[in-house]
Write a protein that holds these residues in place. Sequence first.
Motif, mmCIF file in Angstrom:
data_model
loop_
_atom_site.group_PDB
_atom_site.id
_atom_site.type_symbol
_atom_site.label_atom_id
_atom_site.label_comp_id
_atom_site.label_asym_id
_atom_site.label_seq_id
_atom_site.Cartn_x
_atom_site.Cartn_y
_atom_site.Cartn_z
ATOM 1 N N GLY A 299 17.497 -34.793 5.294
ATOM 2 C CA GLY A 299 15.916 -34.681 5.713
ATOM 3 C C GLY A 299 15.795 -35.126 6.751
ATOM 4 N N GLU B 256 13.054 -34.487 10.846
ATOM 5 C CA GLU B 256 12.138 -34.152 11.199
ATOM 6 C C GLU B 256 11.881 -34.219 12.321
ATOM 7 O OE1 GLU B 256 9.031 -37.578 10.651
ATOM 8 O OE2 GLU B 256 9.238 -37.531 8.338
ATOM 9 N N VAL C 71 10.929 -26.838 5.862
ATOM 10 C CA VAL C 71 10.272 -27.175 4.863
ATOM 11 C C VAL C 71 8.576 -27.438 4.725
ATOM 12 C CG1 VAL C 71 8.774 -29.123 3.422
ATOM 13 C CG2 VAL C 71 11.325 -28.924 4.420
ATOM 14 N N ARG D 48 9.483 -30.148 9.835
ATOM 15 C CA ARG D 48 10.501 -30.508 8.779
ATOM 16 C C ARG D 48 12.273 -29.862 8.377
ATOM 17 N NH1 ARG D 48 6.233 -33.525 9.284
ATOM 18 N NH2 ARG D 48 5.816 -36.017 8.515
ATOM 19 N N ILE E 143 15.558 -29.720 5.948
ATOM 20 C CA ILE E 143 16.127 -29.960 4.515
ATOM 21 C C ILE E 143 17.805 -29.721 5.384
ATOM 22 C CG2 ILE E 143 17.031 -30.362 2.718
ATOM 23 C CD1 ILE E 143 14.392 -30.713 1.679
#
Length: 216
Positions: free
Chosen positions: A62, A64, A146, A150, A152
């Motif tokens: 993940g 950011e 997401v 963000r 993934i």
Amino acid sequence: MNSHAFDFAELTPKERYKLLIGTVIPRPIALITTLSEDGIPNAGSFSFFNILTHDPAIRAIGIEYKPDGTPKDTAANILATKEFTVHISDHALVDQMEICSIKFPADVDELSVAGLTTVPGETVRSPRITAAPAAFECHLVQTVPVTPARVIVLGEVKRMFVRETLVDPETLYVDQIGIDAVGRLGGHLYARQLDQFERVTPTVEQFMATSGTVES
């Protein structure tokens, strides 16, 4: 036991983050190397990371984005080149790993700043850190946006390297004490994985025989 309940819809992102990183522990750390399209090496560490399946071997990270909404160098390089290398950080690498977490400009080679020796990748162009106890060369499989800030990243492991003193090449047993991996806790805390215990999940038959449970 009584519990405090938290409605995530009523919490700020910072409050949710604080609760999550304080309870989902320890989290493995991915020290990721990439190359930009121009061939500039980059390294960054991420603790929103794990392996999701072994067939195929998929790792998830993940990531950011920067406060201005642009991808971090690691994400930008993965999106552009479709490849990256994930390293497991041991206790001996903590200082260098932390340097790679500093938000340097895109033209700065964190590997050089941290004094990390690398060799060229074998199935990817991203470099491999030789001091890492284990490394995984990955090809991008999918990105899951997401939010606009963000993403993934799902990568398939194409080749794995383990320090020869830490693995038996025939049994594939890994010395998990010797690997001395560090994990992320809440705040600025980290943990070493040196306190271990073993539990073997019984079969249904074994459980029934030892628990005294009678089948209906």
